[in-house]
Design a protein around this motif. Structure first.
Motif, PDB file in Angstrom:
ATOM      1  N   LEU A 299      52.770 -27.202  -5.394  1.00 46.72           N
ATOM      2  CA  LEU A 299      52.035 -27.040  -3.983  1.00 46.72           C
ATOM      3  C   LEU A 299      50.682 -26.648  -4.184  1.00 46.72           C
ATOM      4  O   LEU A 299      49.759 -27.027  -3.239  1.00 46.72           O
ATOM      5  N   GLN A 300      50.487 -25.734  -5.068  1.00 48.63           N
ATOM      6  CA  GLN A 300      49.285 -25.151  -5.742  1.00 48.63           C
ATOM      7  C   GLN A 300      48.167 -26.202  -5.654  1.00 48.63           C
ATOM      8  O   GLN A 300      47.001 -26.159  -5.258  1.00 48.63           O
ATOM      9  N   ASN A 301      48.468 -27.489  -6.232  1.00 52.66           N
ATOM     10  CA  ASN A 301      47.470 -28.481  -6.170  1.00 52.66           C
ATOM     11  C   ASN A 301      47.119 -28.884  -4.767  1.00 52.66           C
ATOM     12  O   ASN A 301      45.683 -29.005  -4.592  1.00 52.66           O
ATOM     13  N   TYR A 302      47.947 -28.824  -3.762  1.00 51.73           N
ATOM     14  CA  TYR A 302      47.612 -29.253  -2.613  1.00 51.73           C
ATOM     15  C   TYR A 302      46.854 -28.051  -1.578  1.00 51.73           C
ATOM     16  O   TYR A 302      45.894 -28.243  -1.120  1.00 51.73           O
ATOM     17  N   ILE A 303      47.344 -26.978  -2.066  1.00 55.53           N
ATOM     18  CA  ILE A 303      46.812 -25.765  -1.407  1.00 55.53           C
ATOM     19  C   ILE A 303      45.425 -25.482  -1.727  1.00 55.53           C
ATOM     20  O   ILE A 303      44.434 -25.212  -0.739  1.00 55.53           O
ATOM     21  N   VAL A 304      45.213 -25.423  -2.965  1.00 58.18           N
ATOM     22  CA  VAL A 304      43.707 -24.945  -3.426  1.00 58.18           C
ATOM     23  C   VAL A 304      42.846 -26.033  -2.957  1.00 58.18           C
ATOM     24  O   VAL A 304      41.609 -25.644  -2.579  1.00 58.18           O
ATOM     25  N   GLU A 305      42.917 -27.460  -2.931  1.00 57.10           N
ATOM     26  CA  GLU A 305      42.281 -28.432  -2.506  1.00 57.10           C
ATOM     27  C   GLU A 305      41.958 -28.031  -0.936  1.00 57.10           C
ATOM     28  O   GLU A 305      40.684 -28.135  -0.525  1.00 57.10           O
TER      29      GLU A 305
END
Length: 366
Positions: A299-305
């Protein structure tokens, strides 16, 4: 700007096409036979479920504004960024854009003072990136005619490849694996109707002419073979059904393999796709660690973006952060024990704990 159906007829593109489009050259889509389209991928149960898990998780999260690591009152548009969608729908469309195409494009609406008042999600399949002669970003074209500048669009990418202005998504990166999963699914679904394997065999130790064999076959198909009654066969003919179960055909093994591959591709554990691995056993501790890993490394891949994109739309000095506590909540007893320790040691107040548990104000005001 209105959103419309994700299931675009545009086929996924490979790196060579991405490079060409980054240079301002738009190549025609490949034929459907050369790869798996977004529609094809979503027709696979494991892909559909993986995308659903990702979007469901992201829909639960909220963005907040911070200044110097201290939370401040968020602008009104951050509570529900889109002018036409709910907050959860906005989060869902951003997530689905990234997971299905590798790119998400947010169009900012501003007032006369240049302040952001709303953000909409564009269909990623309708956005073309325009590049300068040196390969740097020049702007965006939407639906072939509408031009947007770099400041109008916030571009989120699932995976950035040096030399490419487009992001690379799971479906585009692993198209061959998804095509194999689709071919296996289609082969299984048409096994008895199109594979040429008979449902049974008529056997006899007596010599039969072609006419006699044909007559026996027709007699079987016209009666018992067509579920119309009981067949009566002469000449010592016996019927032997073909019992081919999914295990014998290795359908189950193929499905497990494909599901595990798709789970790995989208960064989701096979257990979350209801495909437990052989020899694995899940305990409460394992499940909790699995959820933590899912948040940190998927999820962090989506969250950071999304955090970076929202921060760029905030006034200078403010930073957007997305809280993930909602996804990491332990069971009630564990949470309350942790809260008690925090209060006893002065790390948190009773009011802060009550707010975390959505219990409202202080005990005195409840």
């Amino acid at each position: 700007m209105a959103w419309y159906n994700f299931l675009s007829p545009v086929n996924p593109v490979d790196l060579s096409r991405l490079e060409a489009r980054s240079s301002g050259i738009v190549l025609p889509p490949r034929s459907a036979s050369s790869g798996v389209t977004t529609t094809d991928a979503l027709s696979l149960a494991s892909v559909f479920r993986a995308v659903s898990i990702l979007s469901t998780a992201m829909k639960q999260l909220k963005a907040h504004a911070y200044r110097d690591d201290l939370q401040v009152a968020s602008p009104l548009w951050m509570r529900s960024p889109s002018l036409t969608l709910t907050r959860s729908a906005f989060m869902e469309q951003v997530t689905n854009s990234l997971s299905l195409s590798g790119n998400a494009y947010l169009l900012a609406t501003r007032n006369g003072r240049g302040e952001t008042i709303g953000v909409d999600v564009l269909n990623p399949f309708d956005v073309q990136i325009q590049a300068n002669d040196d390969g740097t970003l020049a702007g965006y074209t939407y639906r072939g005619t509408v031009q947007y500048s770099k400041s109008d669009i916030q571009h989120l990418a699932y995976l950035r490849v040096p030399g490419n202005l487009y992001g690379l998504g799971p479906i585009q990166a692993a198209n061959a694996e998804l095509l194999a999963a689709k071919d296996t699914r289609d082969y299984q679904s048409t096994w008895f109707s199109d594979s040429g394997v008979p449902s049974g065999v008529l056997r006899t130790d007596q010599p039969l002419s072609v006419d006699q064999a044909t007559a026996a076959k027709d007699a079987w198909n016209a009666t018992a073979g067509a579920k119309h009654g009981v067949a009566v066969l002469g000449n010592g003919i016996n019927y032997t059904p073909m019992y081919l179960n999914p295990v014998d055909l290795q359908f189950i093994e193929s499905q497990k393999f494909n599901t595990t591959t798709i789970a790995r591709l989208f960064g989701i554990s096979p257990q979350m796709l209801a495909a437990a691995l052989d020899g694995s056993s899940m305990t409460y501790t394992n499940v909790e660690q699995e959820y933590i890993s899912f948040v940190r490394f998927t999820l962090q891949n989506y969250i950071v973006e999304l955090e970076n994109a929202l921060t760029a739309l905030l006034p200078r000095g403010l930073e957007a952060k997305i809280a993930t506590e909602q996804l990491l909540k332990s069971d009630t007893l564990t949470r309350y024990q942790a809260h008690a320790i925090a209060i006893q040691n002065g790390w948190m107040t009773t009011d802060e704990v009550r707010n975390l548990e959505n219990l409202g104000g202080s005990l005195g005001n409840s």
